[in-house]
Design a protein around this motif. Sequence first.
Motif, PDB file in Angstrom:
ATOM      1  N   GLY A  15       0.736  -1.454   0.064  1.00 18.11           N
ATOM      2  CA  GLY A  15      -0.008   0.168   0.163  1.00 18.11           C
ATOM      3  C   GLY A  15       0.648   1.096   0.074  1.00 18.11           C
ATOM      4  N   LEU A  16       1.956   1.170   0.908  1.00 18.00           N
ATOM      5  CA  LEU A  16       2.714   2.574   0.772  1.00 18.00           C
ATOM      6  C   LEU A  16       3.576   2.683  -0.601  1.00 18.00           C
ATOM      7  CD1 LEU A  16       4.227   2.102   4.529  1.00 18.00           C
ATOM      8  CD2 LEU A  16       2.211   3.598   3.513  1.00 18.00           C
ATOM      9  N   GLN A  17       3.954   1.433  -1.138  1.00 23.41           N
ATOM     10  CA  GLN A  17       4.412   1.712  -2.281  1.00 23.41           C
ATOM     11  C   GLN A  17       3.628   2.301  -3.485  1.00 23.41           C
ATOM     12  OE1 GLN A  17       6.050  -2.283  -3.444  1.00 23.41           O
ATOM     13  NE2 GLN A  17       8.247  -1.922  -2.376  1.00 23.41           N
ATOM     14  N   GLN A  18       2.321   1.907  -3.331  1.00 24.55           N
ATOM     15  CA  GLN A  18       1.447   2.549  -4.289  1.00 24.55           C
ATOM     16  C   GLN A  18       1.353   3.840  -4.300  1.00 24.55           C
ATOM     17  OE1 GLN A  18      -1.857  -0.130  -3.685  1.00 24.55           O
ATOM     18  NE2 GLN A  18      -1.265  -1.715  -5.069  1.00 24.55           N
ATOM     19  N   LEU A  19       1.168   4.227  -2.911  1.00 33.41           N
ATOM     20  CA  LEU A  19       1.183   5.834  -2.521  1.00 33.41           C
ATOM     21  C   LEU A  19       2.117   6.505  -3.116  1.00 33.41           C
ATOM     22  CD1 LEU A  19      -0.620   5.973   0.983  1.00 33.41           C
ATOM     23  CD2 LEU A  19      -1.861   5.998  -1.128  1.00 33.41           C
ATOM     24  N   SER A  20       3.493   5.770  -3.076  1.00 35.67           N
ATOM     25  CA  SER A  20       4.700   6.686  -3.125  1.00 35.67           C
ATOM     26  C   SER A  20       4.692   6.739  -4.724  1.00 35.67           C
ATOM     27  CB  SER A  20       5.922   5.912  -2.772  1.00 35.67           C
ATOM     28  OG  SER A  20       7.242   6.375  -3.309  1.00 35.67           O
ATOM     29  N   ALA A  98       9.032   7.547   3.788  1.00 36.21           N
ATOM     30  CA  ALA A  98      10.014   7.485   5.114  1.00 36.21           C
ATOM     31  C   ALA A  98       9.499   6.411   6.110  1.00 36.21           C
ATOM     32  CB  ALA A  98       9.589   8.896   5.613  1.00 36.21           C
ATOM     33  N   ILE A  99       8.347   6.146   5.779  1.00 32.20           N
ATOM     34  CA  ILE A  99       7.704   4.855   6.742  1.00 32.20           C
ATOM     35  C   ILE A  99       8.356   3.581   6.318  1.00 32.20           C
ATOM     36  CG2 ILE A  99       5.676   3.620   7.376  1.00 32.20           C
ATOM     37  CD1 ILE A  99       4.287   6.324   7.693  1.00 32.20           C
ATOM     38  N   LEU A 100       8.383   3.565   4.875  1.00 33.59           N
ATOM     39  CA  LEU A 100       9.074   2.174   4.204  1.00 33.59           C
ATOM     40  C   LEU A 100      10.385   1.905   4.840  1.00 33.59           C
ATOM     41  CD1 LEU A 100       7.737   2.385   0.740  1.00 33.59           C
ATOM     42  CD2 LEU A 100       7.254   0.537   2.441  1.00 33.59           C
TER      43      LEU A 100
END
Length: 715
Positions: A15-20, A98-100
């Motif tokens: 999910g975070l990769q998609q947002l990025s 950053a969270i990744l």
Amino acid sequence: LPMAFRDVNARRHIGLQQLSSLALAGRTLLGPTKSCKFIVDESTNRSTLICSAVRLIESLDLTSAAGQLLNETIQAQNKEFKTGMSTLLFLVGAWSNAILECLQQNVPVSAIVSVMSEGLNSCCERVQCLQISIDDVNKELCSSSVRPNAFKSKTCQIGRDSLLNPEIFLYFQKDISAPEEVIPINSCSHQEGDCNFNKCLVKPLASFGSITSLVKPAGDKSTPVISGSGVIASSCNRQKLTHSRYFSTLGKSHFSSQQGNFQGCLSGQSADPCECYGLGQLVMTLSHGNQTSMKLLRSIVAYQQERAECSGSSQFNIAEIVTCCLLGLPESYSCVSPGFVTLVSPEQATVIKYFQDKPLRILLMDGDLTEQYRHLGFNRPCNVRTILEHPSLQEGRAGDLWLSNMLDILISFAVNLVLVKGNVCENLMERCIANSILVIGSVTRDVLCAFGEVTSAQPVTYLTQLNASCVRSGAQVELWKACDGRAMDLGELVPVRIKVRGIPLLTAVLTTTVTSKMQLIEDQFWTSVYRLHHALNDKKVFLGGGAVELLCLSHIQMLVERPLQPADKNTVKEFHNPCLAASVTEYKSVVLQALASGWKQYLSVVMCNTAKAASELEACTLVDHHLKKAADCGSPSAYILKEFRRGDLLRGGSTPFADHREGLKVYDNVTAKTEAWRRALDLVLLVLQTDAEIITGPKRNQLLNSHVSSEFMFL
């Protein structure tokens, strides 16, 4: 399974990769100097030029859940503020990355959520010291800006460099020489003698640096006449190309050579000359370099301020502003017209020519003018079963009967003009044109309210409700004329202007010859309007030019360096949950630095986009330099305020106006900016936690007994 979960989630959070990835497409939309993007529709091969995060997200294929959440977040920001969407989009990507990084270092999700949330709250409280009230901003702008000579007469003072259409103010004064240079205004009051509101704003598309002379109305011998050659020009008339030779909005107007003799009225009865320039200067500081929108908005502000001084109404009313987009005219034809400017068909234009300068009886309809329309809340009979809602035999007797009845009603009440909020039946439109009745659909509620207030006409939902109190006289309609006095016929659509004496409505007529650029120009205009609207509602603004973000970085640096002990009082103050304080001690520094990296990347990208730095590395070095100097100063906020006033903050503390020798300070909206931060972080943390819930597969008891149980949310 818990280990498999950690491999999937902690190492490469989907999910975070998609947002990025989605946010990466909006990096060039950040800052005052944006790089436009062409969006091509694969089905039609038509392209649109965009320069906002809203249009970008609308054009992307958002099939993932994270993409849908991002779209909803940006749409919510746009619906409420109409600004801050690009900042939101960028911070979503920066904080996702950053969270990744934190997950790569095995930082627990609970620690990330807790520390980032509390860190953002702490920063929002800290930057309150950089808020300045609107009154203080106006005083500072008035004391630091150079103004033209103010003339005093019986009327109010007007701002300079107006884009008010000269032709459309000749409602009561028809015989003024050189109409392309004279702008008399006659719509201050409903009654004769309430307030003499004959004013003028000259040279609609003069260069921004020029100082406009205020001259007298035709026939007034009590005030001096100033020729066009006597206009005082700015000492800095250089024009600067910012994006490309095709889409630059800073080009010199083709009217610059038309400085012939002109007449108008002197204006100005203001004890403090700053009062008439306050909002106009504030518009400049909030425009962030968008000169076309800024000039239009300054004209609107000048008009509304003068009217407010006479009628006691609000100084800036966003409900009295509408737009009309004209494709096919150069951008130099953009102007502000009192009344309602809209587009009609050539057949309707023939009716308008027949009604030229004649008083019309107007009718307002709050709904659709179709046979099948039913208002919201309409309850159908419970004992009736609907077999077919829209019969295909509409052209038959039933449809003809309805058309005849509606037309008879309009004719019986001698209605000449109908403004409809919704859609209009095409067959009824044709019959109305044949009977010299002008029907205009898709009119906004604000326009209907404006006409209703000034004419006392009561809106109706259905024509069958029509009575004598619903129809009023006094409206006039005419073909819209450009700044050079010519009526425009753009082929398929013809611009017209509907006016009523005393109506406060103002139409920003936006023009361009580039089809794909029309949406961009309208978006930029409304962004400028809403920035001023929110600034006046908040009654305060932030220091711009990166000052707020720099103070956030300085504050986080202080939080990182501060020792955190579970029993420390500072811990309870900064992190309101004492139980979490002990568990996040180990990861506090890493997570806070991740939070700070978002703002640092934000400043770096803005500096690169505005050519204040050659690379992000150089920009980061400059940011670190200011952070060190702020820390050495002892009071970071005092240092930032001093650098901001000097115009030296990140070398970008001034607006990119090429024709201003001294940089004008930049300000930002308070609520819109902080809400963009909160929405961005809330979205990233929501995706972080939701994805963890969805990915998990082991049974509840197994997770409870595992060493990674703290990373799961149990329902």
